[in-house]
Scaffold this active site. Structure first.
Site, PDB file in Angstrom:
ATOM      1  N   ARG A 189      -0.582   3.132  -2.674  1.00 50.74           N
ATOM      2  CA  ARG A 189       0.237   4.192  -2.090  1.00 50.74           C
ATOM      3  C   ARG A 189       1.703   3.780  -2.202  1.00 50.74           C
ATOM      4  NH1 ARG A 189      -0.096   4.488   3.995  1.00 50.74           N
ATOM      5  NH2 ARG A 189       2.038   3.751   3.810  1.00 50.74           N
ATOM      6  N   HIS A 209       2.823   7.028   4.177  1.00 45.61           N
ATOM      7  CA  HIS A 209       1.562   7.745   4.423  1.00 45.61           C
ATOM      8  C   HIS A 209       1.796   9.254   4.335  1.00 45.61           C
ATOM      9  CE1 HIS A 209      -2.011   9.307   6.381  1.00 45.61           C
ATOM     10  NE2 HIS A 209      -1.275   9.793   7.359  1.00 45.61           N
ATOM     11  N   TYR A 268       6.097  -1.701   8.287  1.00 40.71           N
ATOM     12  CA  TYR A 268       4.909  -2.555   8.276  1.00 40.71           C
ATOM     13  C   TYR A 268       4.548  -3.150   6.924  1.00 40.71           C
ATOM     14  CZ  TYR A 268       3.037   2.051   6.981  1.00 40.71           C
ATOM     15  OH  TYR A 268       2.831   3.257   6.382  1.00 40.71           O
TER      16      TYR A 268
END
Lengths: 365, 326
Positions: free
Chosen positions: A259, A263, A272
């Site tokens: 990815r 998100h 993160y």
């Protein structure tokens, strides 16, 4: 199963036909190397990426709701959709517009959906495909049930469904796969393993070495494929679909990708994950990889690239205009498709909503 | 004291509870490194460690289920379900186990867990992110159901929920997470889990509400006062157990009652309150009870969510109807 002494050899293969630097494998068949098809794949992946860039900028400028981009994962959708027949059924998750565009969902429908308008799920084409599915993994049993229906009616159609790496932690995934194994339903379950379930990395989702091996416990064939290699995705999914179509039952395919974006637009991945890792992953992404191969084969030029980008931008602009110019929704839309026929006892609620909708000032806090 | 938002108050209460009791732990999706998608648990993993702030695999039924196991062993798990639309797989564990472990074992085992979840519409979220499921939980025996509507009440009620010996469903209205700030003292003082809050006194009608509809109702009260109508505003806050006495006293005083909630109307929690008033204060009523609620429709996507949710306008209209009835 009769023997007292039993063991089990776990065998999950990994298929890659186009290396990250764009070199084709000797294992690639002549058909897999069909250059016209690969050009079509390239165009389709570029189209999806052009759309994603635009959708994100629409969200950032307040013209679209939360949006989940497919950046870096285009090969999975494009390779899969190309392996499907039009009559087959797609049961998507919520990041599968690459496949959905190939299946005929329009970009404006995709924008309507993420723009907060149910009409986006009323596809003009691919009307047998399921709508997006946001509650993670809940679509997996639908795919198995749909495949059962096709099997029972002896229809020559298969079901293909997508799920994320995080989704395979969910009970619904295991339950669906287990039923698919028992009933031998014509379903192909594709895991888009992009490494992240929002902020949760793959290693916190499962201690299993591969996600494909989750198939083993369900008595289902499990395979891994390089999800950034559209040639391999197409080959592996095509074979699984052929198997399903000929009565061979389900397959679980883990497509390994990454990815590259957040998100969704509501997420900030810099909280993160290390941007260095993301930068490294950009060397593996599917579009540059295929372009490199096409160029080396003399099948793609700078002029073609420029033309393609222009055509994609024009299509996206047209679709954005169609989205922005969609007719306004009346409050009746909340009631129109609630039941086949709105119960008489609810008619007053529809009228009540109308009465307040007609007032200019809602007086919201 | 400082002025903080509701979501910061949740964070403050969780930190306080974890600080005062080593057996309090948090679990949920993206609650650790990321601090929760709404940042309710921001910084808590860094402060209390990965063993006490667990980034779980993506499995809501599992999250609720392991919380039951942890609680049965005496830990105080506070589980987060990321959005209320994803809470339904957890309901199996909550209904079949959390709510009845004490009863099944005649008190030998208990389930002191909290299940937190954002809830409600109004933030232009995607599908399945805008549900108001409080009535489902309120219907189940053995649970406590809490819906805070301000930073101070979120702080005090969440502390009480964590310290409570029984399972508590704690529903946090997303629309209020950052809507306004309020002074909250981090004094560890909890609020009662069985009392309504009288937010505004008035003479003409009682408006009973909770969660995200509280600010709308207070705004309606302001406007109505300009018309010379004064209303009492009651924030139910703890739906179960319900402090019906406070509501009855108010209705006996005003003679009129409007109940406002965002969840759909049919079998919504407003029906329970209306039934209690009908049973116990019917003769005090000057007008029929009125409910102003979400319609009996699937909560719509963003474009229509404002037309689904009760607005200030609809609340004022409801109050005028009970005023005109007598």
């Amino acid at each position: 199963m009769g023997s007292m002494e039993m063991g089990f050899d776990l065998n999950v293969d990994f298929v890659q036909l186009l290396s990250p630097s764009g070199e084709i494998s000797k294992a690639a068949s002549a058909s897999a190397k069909d250059i016209d098809r690969l050009v079509r794949f390239y165009r389709a992946m570029t189209r999806t990426r052009t759309f994603d860039n635009k959708a994100i900028s629409l969200q950032r400028t307040g013209q679209l709701g939360t949006f989940a981009s497919a950046l870096g994962q285009e090969a999975i959708g494009i390779g899969t959709a190309a392996a499907m027949e039009e009559r087959d059924v797609l049961v998507p998750s919520y990041r599968d517009h690459a496949a959905q565009f190939s299946r005929g969902m329009s970009m404006s429908e995709c924008l309507l959906y993420w723009g907060g308008d149910e009409r986006g799920s009323d596809f003009k084409h691919a009307r047998g495909d399921f709508p997006n599915c946001v509650p993670v993994a809940t679509q997996a049993p639908h795919a198995v049930g749909a495949a059962y229906a096709l099997m029972m009616r002896k229809e020559d159609r298969v079901v293909v469904t997508f799920i994320g790496d995080g989704g395979t932690s969910n009970g619904a995934f295991y339950e669906a796969l287990n039923m698919a194994g028992v009933w031998k339903t014509p379903v192909v379950v594709i895991i888009n393993n992009n490494g992240w379930a929002i902020s949760t990395p793959r290693e916190l989702e499962s201690a299993a070495e591969t996600l494909a091996q989750k198939a083993v416990a369900a008595g289902v064939e499990g395979r891994q494929v390089d999800g950034n290699d559209v040639i391999a995705v197409h080959e592996v999914v095509r074979r699984a679909i052929e198997k399903a179509r000929s009565g061979g039952g389900p397959t679980l395919i883990e497509a390994l990708t990454y990815r590259l974006g957040d998100h969704t637009t509501a997420d900030d991945a810099s909280r993160y994950r290390d941007p260095e890792i993301v930068r490294a992953q950009w060397t593996r992404e599917p579009i540059a990889r295929l372009r490199s191969y096409l160029v080396s084969e003399g099948a793609w030029s700078k002029e073609q690239e420029a033309e393609l980008l222009k055509a994609c931008a024009e299509e996206v602009d047209r679709e954005v205009a169609a989205y922005l110019n969609a007719s306004p929704l009346s409050s009746d839309a909340m009631f129109d498709h609630l039941y086949a026929k709105l119960p008489d006892s609810m008619q007053w609620q529809l009228e009540d909503a109308r009465r307040f909708a007609e007032r200019k000032e809602h007086g919201d806090v | 004291m400082s002025e903080i938002t509701l979501v910061e108050a949740v964070n403050l209460a969780l930190a306080r509870a974890m600080n005062e009791d080593d057996e309090v732990l948090l679990l949920g999706e993206d609650i650790g490194v990321n601090g929760g998608v709404f940042r309710a648990t921001n910084g808590l993993q860094a402060r209390f460690g990965r063993a006490r702030v667990i980034d779980t695999p993506l499995a809501e039924g599992g999250i609720a289920g392991v919380a039951v196991g942890m609680a049965a062993m005496g830990l105080k798990p506070v589980a987060e379900i990321q959005f209320s639309g994803f809470i339904y797989p957890a309901i199996d564990q909550i209904i079949n186990h959390a709510s009845r472990l004490r009863n099944r074992t005649r008190g030998r085992m208990t389930c002191p867990m909290v299940l937190r979840s954002p809830c409600g519409a109004g933030i232009h979220a995607p599908e399945h992110h805008s549900e108001s499921p409080e009535a489902m939980f309120a219907h189940m025996p053995g649970l406590r159901v809490v819906a805070p509507s301000s930073p101070a009440r979120a702080y005090g009620l969440l502390l009480a929920a964590v310290r409570d010996p029984d399972p508590v469903i704690f529903l946090e209205p997303t629309r209020l997470y950052r809507l306004f700030r309020e002074e909250v003292a981090d004094d560890g003082v909890e609020l009662p889990l069985d009392a309504c809050f009288m937010l505004r006194e008035g003479a003409d009608a009682t408006v009973v509400t909770w969660g995200a509809m509280v600010p709308e109702t207070l705004a309606a009260a302001e406007k109505l006062e300009e018309e010379g109508v004064t209303i009492e505003v009651i924030d139910v806050a703890t739906l179960k157990p319900l402090d019906i006495e406070t509501i009855l006293r108010s209705v006996e005083k005003t003679g009129r009652c409007v109940i406002v909630h965002e969840a759909p109307r049919t079998a919504g929690f407003g029906a329970e309150i209306a039934a209690e008033i009908a049973e116990r204060a019917l003769y005090s009523l000057l007008a029929p009870i009125k409910r102003v609620t979400g319609y009996d429709v699937v909560v719509p996507l963003a474009k229509l969510e404002r037309q689904y949710m009760p607005s200030v306008d609809r609340i004022i209209d409801g109050v005028r109807q009970v005023m005109e009835a007598s």
